[in-house]
Design a protein around this motif. Structure first.
Motif, PDB file in Angstrom:
ATOM      1  N   UNK A   1       0.821  -1.206   0.000  1.00  0.00           N
ATOM      2  CA  UNK A   1       0.000   0.000   0.000  1.00  0.00           C
ATOM      3  C   UNK A   1       0.857   1.259   0.000  1.00  0.00           C
ATOM      4  N   UNK A   4       2.051   2.048  -3.378  1.00  0.00           N
ATOM      5  CA  UNK A   4       1.020   2.665  -4.223  1.00  0.00           C
ATOM      6  C   UNK A   4       0.942   4.163  -3.949  1.00  0.00           C
ATOM      7  N   UNK A   5       0.982   4.506  -2.641  1.00  0.00           N
ATOM      8  CA  UNK A   5       0.937   5.928  -2.276  1.00  0.00           C
ATOM      9  C   UNK A   5       2.157   6.647  -2.861  1.00  0.00           C
ATOM     10  N   UNK A   8       1.646   7.074  -6.635  1.00  0.00           N
ATOM     11  CA  UNK A   8       0.680   8.136  -6.929  1.00  0.00           C
ATOM     12  C   UNK A   8       1.270   9.508  -6.630  1.00  0.00           C
ATOM     13  N   UNK A   9       2.023   9.597  -5.517  1.00  0.00           N
ATOM     14  CA  UNK A   9       2.653  10.878  -5.172  1.00  0.00           C
ATOM     15  C   UNK A   9       3.635  11.293  -6.254  1.00  0.00           C
ATOM     16  N   UNK A  11       3.586  10.445  -9.439  1.00  0.00           N
ATOM     17  CA  UNK A  11       2.859  10.871 -10.647  1.00  0.00           C
ATOM     18  C   UNK A  11       2.352  12.300 -10.462  1.00  0.00           C
ATOM     19  N   UNK A  12       1.819  12.560  -9.266  1.00  0.00           N
ATOM     20  CA  UNK A  12       1.308  13.893  -8.961  1.00  0.00           C
ATOM     21  C   UNK A  12       2.422  14.930  -9.071  1.00  0.00           C
ATOM     22  N   UNK A  15       3.349  15.522 -12.716  1.00  0.00           N
ATOM     23  CA  UNK A  15       2.294  16.274 -13.409  1.00  0.00           C
ATOM     24  C   UNK A  15       2.350  17.755 -13.049  1.00  0.00           C
ATOM     25  N   UNK A  16       2.475  18.027 -11.745  1.00  0.00           N
ATOM     26  CA  UNK A  16       2.514  19.426 -11.301  1.00  0.00           C
ATOM     27  C   UNK A  16       3.787  20.109 -11.779  1.00  0.00           C
ATOM     28  N   UNK A  19       3.585  21.054 -15.347  1.00  0.00           N
ATOM     29  CA  UNK A  19       2.693  22.209 -15.515  1.00  0.00           C
ATOM     30  C   UNK A  19       3.438  23.505 -15.166  1.00  0.00           C
ATOM     31  N   UNK A  26       6.738  29.659 -20.731  1.00  0.00           N
ATOM     32  CA  UNK A  26       5.821  30.593 -21.386  1.00  0.00           C
ATOM     33  C   UNK A  26       6.072  32.017 -20.908  1.00  0.00           C
ATOM     34  N   UNK A  29       9.188  33.290 -22.568  1.00  0.00           N
ATOM     35  CA  UNK A  29       8.894  33.700 -23.953  1.00  0.00           C
ATOM     36  C   UNK A  29       8.262  35.098 -23.945  1.00  0.00           C
ATOM     37  N   UNK A  30       7.267  35.295 -23.063  1.00  0.00           N
ATOM     38  CA  UNK A  30       6.563  36.585 -23.002  1.00  0.00           C
ATOM     39  C   UNK A  30       7.524  37.710 -22.608  1.00  0.00           C
ATOM     40  N   UNK A  43       8.908  32.336 -31.760  1.00  0.00           N
ATOM     41  CA  UNK A  43       9.839  31.993 -30.686  1.00  0.00           C
ATOM     42  C   UNK A  43      10.363  30.582 -30.877  1.00  0.00           C
TER      43      UNK A  43
END
Lengths: 146, 299
Positions: A1, A4-5, A8-9, A11-12, A15-16, A19, A26, A29-30, A43
């Motif tokens: 277990x 699994x945690x 998942x942590x 993957x999180x 992902x973050x 992002x 970005x 670039x701006x 660009x």
């Protein structure tokens, strides 16, 4: 277990992190486009690994059409956490016609203007000094008709 | 307790994935069967180079404005029938058309007309699952406020570049190609219409030099010409290209010259291209471009 945690942590986190990174670049670039103080056209985002010792430096290449009687501005901006210092070079076939780094004087520039007199397809090369790893943004802007 | 932790993590992953990818539209099962990838005659790398090298949607507009030509609505493609564009082919091609028109509007600060074009672009971008790169809300706010026009211009062009890049990165170069061809045709239409009404040697030269990029675009379209719509597009573009075959572009050699002025590095190019285009050639290109553009817009 617990595994699994952990999974998942992880993957999180990935992902973050992706992002946040996408947002970061970005923003670069701006900011880079705004600093050029001209009409933004395109660009070029690069993220390069360090070169192998003794090998040729890694570089990214981009094709672009430039038109006669036009003043263009080329800017280069490193990402905040970039290890290497970026260099942007402009080539017409095999001839370098512009660069943010002047080898003869060792002087660096964040941008240069190119007074184009030949309509053709050119190439931009972006690399990092000493073959270091790095992330940077090159920006092409339109300054004026000559 | 552990179950609760897992549920929380799963929920967070779900939220993060929605935010980070911004690809929610990509999960829609959109039928792209009207587009075939084709057997490539040019490598993927060459294709990327060609698509990437096409000038930005604002560049032709910048030239026209630089010549002191007044803005005119008649050069713009109408957006009324955007909902009738049903195939991916039509959507991607019109994205390019409207992208070029948006560049023209922005160049002349015509913010009142911008809303129609950004609405049309948003509809089409969603239709080919790249709407996540087009920040409609911010663009609309910028256009309505008529302030921060530089930001409006930047965001419009940057969104367009991102859509193009995303399509190329995701093996959808056929749609990316259609977008840049749309940009090119509309830019060519703008230049030729202005040349018809307000002739200028710079404009004639710019129209003549399109030979360089048109022959590359033809190469790309040939790649996908097994598809009927691409085949029709090739036929139309070839009508223009045929007229370019006798146009000569010569090069006068010279060495680039770096100089520093007020701390700014400037490279002056001394090599020069010279386009030889007669009035007759120009007039035929103007006429044919108009016919082809109007036909393609209704295809």
């Amino acid at each position: 277990m617990k595994k699994l945690i952990f999974l998942l942590s992880s993957i999180l986190f990935v992902a973050l992190y992706s992002h946040i990174q996408a947002q970061d670049i970005s923003q670069v670039v701006a900011q880079c486009a705004a600093a050029a103080d001209a009409v933004y056209l395109k660009d070029y985002v690069v993220n390069l690994d360090a070169s192998t010792p003794g090998g040729a430096p890694n570089q990214a290449r981009f094709a672009l059409m430039l038109s006669k009687n036009t003043k263009y501005r080329f800017s280069i901006c490193p990402a905040p956490n970039s290890e290497g210092e970026p260099i942007l070079q402009l080539y017409d076939m095999n001839v370098m016609v512009g660069s943010t780094f002047i080898e003869a004087t060792g002087k660096d520039f964040h941008m240069f203007d190119f007074n184009c007199q030949k309509s053709a397809i050119y190439h931009i090369f972006i690399s990092f000094k000493e073959g270091k790893a790095g992330e940077a943004v090159g920006v092409l802007s339109f300054v004026k008709r000559l | 307790m552990i179950k609760k932790v897992i549920y929380v993590l799963l929920a967070m992953i779900l939220i993060a994935s929605c935010k980070s990818g911004g690809d929610k539209a990509d999960s829609l099962d959109l039928d792209d069967s009207d587009i075939v990838r084709g057997e490539l005659e040019v490598s993927g790398e060459v294709m990327q180079d060609i698509i990437q090298s096409v000038s930005s949607p604002v560049e032709m507009a910048a030239l026209v404005k630089g010549l002191g030509v007044e803005f005119s609505n008649k050069y713009l493609a109408p957006t009324d029938d955007v909902d009738e564009l049903t195939t991916s082919f039509q959507k991607a091609y019109h994205l390019g058309i409207y992208g070029a028109d948006l560049g023209y509007l922005n160049m002349y600060n015509k913010t009142a007309n911008v809303i129609d074009y950004i609405s049309a672009i948003k509809t089409l971008a969603d239709g080919i699952r790249v709407g996540q790169f087009f920040d409609f809300t911010t663009l609309k706010r910028l256009a309505q406020s008529s302030q921060n026009l530089d930001s409006l211009m930047y965001l419009s062009v940057h969104s367009f570049n991102q859509m193009d890049q995303y399509l190329r990165d995701n093996n959808r170069s056929n749609l990316s190609a259609l977008m840049v061809i749309g940009v090119w045709v509309e830019g060519q239409y703008l230049a030729t219409q202005v040349a018809k009404e307000a002739p200028h040697p710079d404009l004639a030269e710019r129209i003549g030099e399109q030979k360089i990029i048109l022959e590359k675009l033809i190469l790309i379209v040939k790649n996908f010409a097994k598809n009927k719509q691409f085949e029709n597009l090739l036929t139309e573009l070839n009508k223009i290209y045929e007229l370019y075959k006798d146009i000569e572009i010569t090069i006068i050699p010279g060495e680039p010259e770096p100089r520093e002025e007020n701390g700014m590095l400037i490279f002056v190019q001394n090599e020069e291209s010279v386009v030889k285009i007669t009035d007759e050639q120009l007039n035929t290109i103007i006429k044919t471009t108009e016919e082809v553009r109007n036909k393609l817009i209704n295809m």
